[in-house]
Design a protein around this motif. Structure first.
Motif, mmCIF file in Angstrom:
data_model
loop_
_atom_site.group_PDB
_atom_site.id
_atom_site.type_symbol
_atom_site.label_atom_id
_atom_site.label_comp_id
_atom_site.label_asym_id
_atom_site.label_seq_id
_atom_site.Cartn_x
_atom_site.Cartn_y
_atom_site.Cartn_z
ATOM 1 N N LEU A 53 -83.172 -52.976 53.917
ATOM 2 C CA LEU A 53 -84.262 -53.024 52.946
ATOM 3 C C LEU A 53 -84.138 -54.252 52.055
ATOM 4 O O LEU A 53 -83.033 -54.611 51.638
ATOM 5 C CB LEU A 53 -84.238 -51.767 52.068
ATOM 6 N N VAL A 54 -85.257 -54.868 51.762
ATOM 7 C CA VAL A 54 -85.307 -55.983 50.807
ATOM 8 C C VAL A 54 -86.298 -55.578 49.717
ATOM 9 O O VAL A 54 -87.487 -55.392 49.999
ATOM 10 C CB VAL A 54 -85.762 -57.298 51.480
ATOM 11 N N ALA A 95 -92.415 -54.426 45.847
ATOM 12 C CA ALA A 95 -92.562 -53.993 47.235
ATOM 13 C C ALA A 95 -91.180 -53.850 47.852
ATOM 14 O O ALA A 95 -90.197 -54.392 47.347
ATOM 15 C CB ALA A 95 -93.404 -54.989 48.037
ATOM 16 N N VAL A 96 -91.145 -53.122 48.957
ATOM 17 C CA VAL A 96 -89.918 -52.984 49.736
ATOM 18 C C VAL A 96 -90.246 -53.417 51.157
ATOM 19 O O VAL A 96 -91.137 -52.855 51.794
ATOM 20 C CB VAL A 96 -89.400 -51.531 49.730
ATOM 21 N N ALA A 97 -89.539 -54.432 51.627
ATOM 22 C CA ALA A 97 -89.672 -54.852 53.022
ATOM 23 C C ALA A 97 -88.639 -54.078 53.828
ATOM 24 O O ALA A 97 -87.446 -54.098 53.506
ATOM 25 C CB ALA A 97 -89.448 -56.350 53.157
ATOM 26 N N VAL A 98 -89.119 -53.371 54.838
ATOM 27 C CA VAL A 98 -88.227 -52.653 55.739
ATOM 28 C C VAL A 98 -88.022 -53.557 56.948
ATOM 29 O O VAL A 98 -88.970 -53.895 57.654
ATOM 30 C CB VAL A 98 -88.812 -51.299 56.169
ATOM 31 N N ILE A 99 -86.773 -53.958 57.148
ATOM 32 C CA ILE A 99 -86.423 -54.859 58.236
ATOM 33 C C ILE A 99 -85.827 -54.042 59.372
ATOM 34 O O ILE A 99 -84.829 -53.343 59.193
ATOM 35 C CB ILE A 99 -85.401 -55.930 57.769
ATOM 36 N N ASP A 158 -82.925 -61.263 66.095
ATOM 37 C CA ASP A 158 -83.015 -59.886 66.587
ATOM 38 C C ASP A 158 -83.734 -58.956 65.617
ATOM 39 O O ASP A 158 -83.930 -57.781 65.931
ATOM 40 C CB ASP A 158 -81.616 -59.327 66.852
ATOM 41 N N GLU A 159 -84.092 -59.442 64.447
ATOM 42 C CA GLU A 159 -84.715 -58.601 63.428
ATOM 43 C C GLU A 159 -86.208 -58.892 63.310
ATOM 44 O O GLU A 159 -86.675 -59.966 63.689
ATOM 45 C CB GLU A 159 -84.058 -58.841 62.067
#
Length: 191
Positions: A53-54, A95-99, A158-159
């Motif tokens: 998470l970012v 916001a939350v970036a889900v990687i 890979d992400e």
């Protein structure tokens, strides 16, 4: 496990509201930690944790808006798409970036790991809504561009970005939208 009518009622009525209509009020970091802690309770076969998470707070939003615009210009993207890409971050406050970050595994297929990241996106949305905040899962073309994702979120080859969930306070209640017709989508397997 006993029935939980309140939780079921929440799931039956949950909905997102447009992030572009948020007021700017956001939860404090301690509450964000509570939201993320609850959201992480997703299916994760093999306990691989195939995601990260970012958290993007307002100052980082400005950097991402500039980055999206610069990258769009490099690619020759038209003005409308450039403005839309920039606008998501210009208007955002939290916001939350889900990687999606799959791990090598002989037992857990890549598809299940990617779906786990998608489940985490919905987990962030639902935990946010359960805490009384508004949430909107957005993406946009920059979140599917490897160069942007590497620069913005440190994504490796890979992400990928599974989703960006904007969090805030909705200015007004969002009217419900038409929902899928269950009769058209569900079949029952024959014995």
């Amino acid at each position: 496990m006993p029935a939980n009518p309140q939780a079921f009622a929440f799931l039956q009525s949950r909905q997102s509201s447009p992030a572009k209509l948020y007021t700017g009020e956001v939860p404090a970091r301690a509450e964000v930690i509570e939201i993320l802690t609850a959201a992480l309770r997703v299916p994760d076969h093999g306990k691989l944790e195939p995601w990260r998470l970012v958290v993007i707070e307002r100052p980082a939003m400005a950097r991402l808006a500039d980055l999206a615009e610069a990258h769009a210009r490099t690619l020759g993207v038209d003005a409308e798409k450039t403005d839309k890409a920039r606008g998501q971050f210009d208007r955002g406050h939290l916001a939350v970036a889900v990687i999606s970050s799959p791990k090598a595994s002989d037992k857990v297929p890549l598809s299940e790991q990617i779906l786990s990241a998608g489940a985490l996106c919905l987990g962030v949305v639902n935990a946010t809504l359960a805490k009384g905040w508004a949430a909107n899962w957005l993406s946009g073309w920059p979140s599917h561009d490897a160069a942007f994702c590497a620069a913005a979120f440190g994504c490796t080859a890979d992400e990928s970005v599974a989703g960006i969930i904007h969090i805030g306070q909705a200015a007004n209640p969002t009217p419900d939208r038409p929902r899928p017709d269950l009769a058209k989508l569900v079949t029952w397997a024959q014995p």
